[in-house]
Motif scaffolding. Sequence first.
Motif, PDB file in Angstrom:
ATOM      1  N   THR A 123       0.842  -1.203   0.000  1.00 33.07           N
ATOM      2  CA  THR A 123       0.000   0.000   0.000  1.00 33.07           C
ATOM      3  C   THR A 123       0.871   1.245   0.000  1.00 33.07           C
ATOM      4  O   THR A 123       0.617   2.204  -0.739  1.00 33.07           O
ATOM      5  N   GLN A 124       1.924   1.230   0.798  1.00 34.41           N
ATOM      6  CA  GLN A 124       2.833   2.375   0.860  1.00 34.41           C
ATOM      7  C   GLN A 124       3.557   2.592  -0.468  1.00 34.41           C
ATOM      8  O   GLN A 124       3.736   3.731  -0.902  1.00 34.41           O
ATOM      9  N   ARG A 125       3.956   1.518  -1.131  1.00 32.80           N
ATOM     10  CA  ARG A 125       4.623   1.642  -2.446  1.00 32.80           C
ATOM     11  C   ARG A 125       3.699   2.321  -3.456  1.00 32.80           C
ATOM     12  O   ARG A 125       4.122   3.191  -4.204  1.00 32.80           O
ATOM     13  N   GLU A 126       2.433   1.914  -3.463  1.00 31.56           N
ATOM     14  CA  GLU A 126       1.483   2.520  -4.409  1.00 31.56           C
ATOM     15  C   GLU A 126       1.227   3.978  -4.038  1.00 31.56           C
ATOM     16  O   GLU A 126       1.153   4.845  -4.907  1.00 31.56           O
ATOM     17  N   ALA A 127       1.114   4.271  -2.754  1.00 34.61           N
ATOM     18  CA  ALA A 127       0.925   5.654  -2.311  1.00 34.61           C
ATOM     19  C   ALA A 127       2.150   6.507  -2.676  1.00 34.61           C
ATOM     20  O   ALA A 127       2.002   7.666  -3.104  1.00 34.61           O
ATOM     21  N   ASP A 128       3.341   5.951  -2.539  1.00 32.33           N
ATOM     22  CA  ASP A 128       4.559   6.673  -2.925  1.00 32.33           C
ATOM     23  C   ASP A 128       4.569   6.962  -4.422  1.00 32.33           C
ATOM     24  O   ASP A 128       4.981   8.043  -4.855  1.00 32.33           O
ATOM     25  N   ARG A 129       4.121   6.005  -5.214  1.00 29.23           N
ATOM     26  CA  ARG A 129       4.023   6.213  -6.670  1.00 29.23           C
ATOM     27  C   ARG A 129       3.078   7.366  -6.980  1.00 29.23           C
ATOM     28  O   ARG A 129       3.372   8.236  -7.809  1.00 29.23           O
ATOM     29  N   LEU A 130       1.958   7.409  -6.262  1.00 26.50           N
ATOM     30  CA  LEU A 130       0.999   8.489  -6.469  1.00 26.50           C
ATOM     31  C   LEU A 130       1.567   9.834  -6.022  1.00 26.50           C
ATOM     32  O   LEU A 130       1.350  10.856  -6.676  1.00 26.50           O
ATOM     33  N   ARG A 131       2.310   9.852  -4.924  1.00 20.15           N
ATOM     34  CA  ARG A 131       2.944  11.101  -4.461  1.00 20.15           C
ATOM     35  C   ARG A 131       3.954  11.613  -5.477  1.00 20.15           C
ATOM     36  O   ARG A 131       4.033  12.818  -5.735  1.00 20.15           O
ATOM     37  N   ASP A 132       4.727  10.707  -6.072  1.00 18.53           N
ATOM     38  CA  ASP A 132       5.660  11.116  -7.128  1.00 18.53           C
ATOM     39  C   ASP A 132       4.901  11.719  -8.308  1.00 18.53           C
ATOM     40  O   ASP A 132       5.325  12.709  -8.899  1.00 18.53           O
ATOM     41  N   LEU A 133       3.772  11.130  -8.617  1.00 14.76           N
ATOM     42  CA  LEU A 133       2.944  11.642  -9.707  1.00 14.76           C
ATOM     43  C   LEU A 133       2.383  13.025  -9.370  1.00 14.76           C
ATOM     44  O   LEU A 133       2.296  13.895 -10.240  1.00 14.76           O
ATOM     45  N   VAL A 134       1.999  13.233  -8.113  1.00 17.82           N
ATOM     46  CA  VAL A 134       1.526  14.548  -7.671  1.00 17.82           C
ATOM     47  C   VAL A 134       2.591  15.600  -7.955  1.00 17.82           C
ATOM     48  O   VAL A 134       2.303  16.672  -8.485  1.00 17.82           O
ATOM     49  N   GLU A 135       3.823  15.286  -7.613  1.00 15.83           N
ATOM     50  CA  GLU A 135       4.920  16.228  -7.835  1.00 15.83           C
ATOM     51  C   GLU A 135       5.069  16.556  -9.322  1.00 15.83           C
ATOM     52  O   GLU A 135       5.205  17.724  -9.703  1.00 15.83           O
ATOM     53  N   ASN A 136       5.025  15.538 -10.171  1.00 19.56           N
ATOM     54  CA  ASN A 136       5.160  15.771 -11.607  1.00 19.56           C
ATOM     55  C   ASN A 136       3.962  16.523 -12.179  1.00 19.56           C
ATOM     56  O   ASN A 136       4.121  17.402 -13.026  1.00 19.56           O
ATOM     57  N   ALA A 137       2.771  16.180 -11.728  1.00 17.30           N
ATOM     58  CA  ALA A 137       1.573  16.871 -12.208  1.00 17.30           C
ATOM     59  C   ALA A 137       1.597  18.342 -11.822  1.00 17.30           C
ATOM     60  O   ALA A 137       1.254  19.213 -12.616  1.00 17.30           O
ATOM     61  N   SER A 138       2.013  18.609 -10.611  1.00 19.49           N
ATOM     62  CA  SER A 138       2.116  19.985 -10.150  1.00 19.49           C
ATOM     63  C   SER A 138       3.155  20.752 -10.960  1.00 19.49           C
ATOM     64  O   SER A 138       2.920  21.880 -11.387  1.00 19.49           O
ATOM     65  N   PHE A 139       4.298  20.144 -11.194  1.00 16.59           N
ATOM     66  CA  PHE A 139       5.348  20.784 -11.982  1.00 16.59           C
ATOM     67  C   PHE A 139       4.868  21.068 -13.400  1.00 16.59           C
ATOM     68  O   PHE A 139       5.169  22.115 -13.975  1.00 16.59           O
ATOM     69  N   LEU A 140       4.078  20.154 -13.952  1.00 15.21           N
ATOM     70  CA  LEU A 140       3.543  20.319 -15.299  1.00 15.21           C
ATOM     71  C   LEU A 140       2.532  21.463 -15.369  1.00 15.21           C
ATOM     72  O   LEU A 140       2.346  22.060 -16.416  1.00 15.21           O
ATOM     73  N   GLY A 141       1.892  21.755 -14.246  1.00 12.92           N
ATOM     74  CA  GLY A 141       0.906  22.830 -14.211  1.00 12.92           C
ATOM     75  C   GLY A 141      -0.530  22.362 -14.195  1.00 12.92           C
ATOM     76  O   GLY A 141      -1.453  23.169 -14.347  1.00 12.92           O
ATOM     77  N   ALA A 142      -0.740  21.072 -13.999  1.00 11.88           N
ATOM     78  CA  ALA A 142      -2.113  20.563 -13.903  1.00 11.88           C
ATOM     79  C   ALA A 142      -2.739  21.076 -12.611  1.00 11.88           C
ATOM     80  O   ALA A 142      -2.043  21.432 -11.666  1.00 11.88           O
ATOM     81  N   ASN A 143      -4.067  21.126 -12.590  1.00 15.46           N
ATOM     82  CA  ASN A 143      -4.732  21.591 -11.370  1.00 15.46           C
ATOM     83  C   ASN A 143      -5.620  20.526 -10.736  1.00 15.46           C
ATOM     84  O   ASN A 143      -6.243  20.777  -9.731  1.00 15.46           O
ATOM     85  N   ARG A 144      -5.646  19.336 -11.319  1.00 20.52           N
ATOM     86  CA  ARG A 144      -6.482  18.267 -10.763  1.00 20.52           C
ATOM     87  C   ARG A 144      -5.804  16.929 -11.003  1.00 20.52           C
ATOM     88  O   ARG A 144      -5.219  16.695 -12.050  1.00 20.52           O
ATOM     89  N   LEU A 145      -5.914  16.056 -10.000  1.00 11.14           N
ATOM     90  CA  LEU A 145      -5.465  14.678 -10.111  1.00 11.14           C
ATOM     91  C   LEU A 145      -6.684  13.798  -9.893  1.00 11.14           C
ATOM     92  O   LEU A 145      -7.364  13.918  -8.874  1.00 11.14           O
ATOM     93  N   THR A 146      -6.956  12.934 -10.864  1.00 16.60           N
ATOM     94  CA  THR A 146      -8.053  11.988 -10.734  1.00 16.60           C
ATOM     95  C   THR A 146      -7.471  10.588 -10.588  1.00 16.60           C
ATOM     96  O   THR A 146      -6.736  10.126 -11.463  1.00 16.60           O
ATOM     97  N   VAL A 147      -7.773   9.957  -9.460  1.00 17.44           N
ATOM     98  CA  VAL A 147      -7.272   8.622  -9.146  1.00 17.44           C
ATOM     99  C   VAL A 147      -8.427   7.642  -9.266  1.00 17.44           C
ATOM    100  O   VAL A 147      -9.424   7.769  -8.558  1.00 17.44           O
ATOM    101  N   ASP A 148      -8.290   6.690 -10.177  1.00 18.99           N
ATOM    102  CA  ASP A 148      -9.283   5.633 -10.332  1.00 18.99           C
ATOM    103  C   ASP A 148      -8.747   4.388  -9.634  1.00 18.99           C
ATOM    104  O   ASP A 148      -7.785   3.774 -10.090  1.00 18.99           O
ATOM    105  N   VAL A 149      -9.349   4.058  -8.493  1.00 17.48           N
ATOM    106  CA  VAL A 149      -8.916   2.891  -7.720  1.00 17.48           C
ATOM    107  C   VAL A 149      -9.587   1.663  -8.325  1.00 17.48           C
ATOM    108  O   VAL A 149     -10.801   1.511  -8.262  1.00 17.48           O
ATOM    109  N   ARG A 150      -8.768   0.813  -8.924  1.00 19.52           N
ATOM    110  CA  ARG A 150      -9.288  -0.399  -9.555  1.00 19.52           C
ATOM    111  C   ARG A 150      -9.579  -1.478  -8.541  1.00 19.52           C
ATOM    112  O   ARG A 150     -10.523  -2.252  -8.690  1.00 19.52           O
ATOM    113  N   GLU A 151      -8.742  -1.549  -7.523  1.00 17.30           N
ATOM    114  CA  GLU A 151      -8.900  -2.592  -6.514  1.00 17.30           C
ATOM    115  C   GLU A 151      -8.333  -2.107  -5.190  1.00 17.30           C
ATOM    116  O   GLU A 151      -7.327  -1.414  -5.156  1.00 17.30           O
ATOM    117  N   ALA A 152      -9.010  -2.475  -4.112  1.00 20.21           N
ATOM    118  CA  ALA A 152      -8.533  -2.155  -2.761  1.00 20.21           C
ATOM    119  C   ALA A 152      -8.774  -3.372  -1.877  1.00 20.21           C
ATOM    120  O   ALA A 152      -9.865  -3.555  -1.345  1.00 20.21           O
TER     121      ALA A 152
END
Length: 128
Positions: free
Chosen positions: A67-96
């Motif tokens: 769970t932490q590995r997947e959350a870390d992947r998402l946090r890295d993506l947040v950083e890149n999305a923010s740097f790119l200038g996006a204003n929204r992140l949509t996370v589609d959880v396929r399985e929990a």
Amino acid sequence: MSTSRQSGPVEGCRPTDSTPVAVDAGAIADASREDLRAFADDLADEGYVPAEVTVDAAFDEDCSLATQREADRLRDLVENASFLGANRLTVDVREAAAPEKVRPALSAVAERARRDGLAVDVNGLSLN
């Protein structure tokens, strides 16, 4: 004393000719800053503005480390999305597999995203 009404930041905005687009996370997941700059330039050259980044997330193991590995992947993506200038992140959880472990992890990712200027939408799992 002035009686003129001050305008807020939204009132000073006006439409542009740029088209907002959703960027798939795969396009920026492992991108360097240089790659992100080039991607942003390419989007601008085509008349696009990165409004949203979309990502599929899978928490398919009942394991805190996974769970932490997947959350870390998402946090890295947040950083890149923010740097790119996006204003929204949509996370589609396929399985929990263990929603009680996933909810706090996703809440932490959402908080990080908000601090970085991104709104977050989570589909497939309620954070409450």
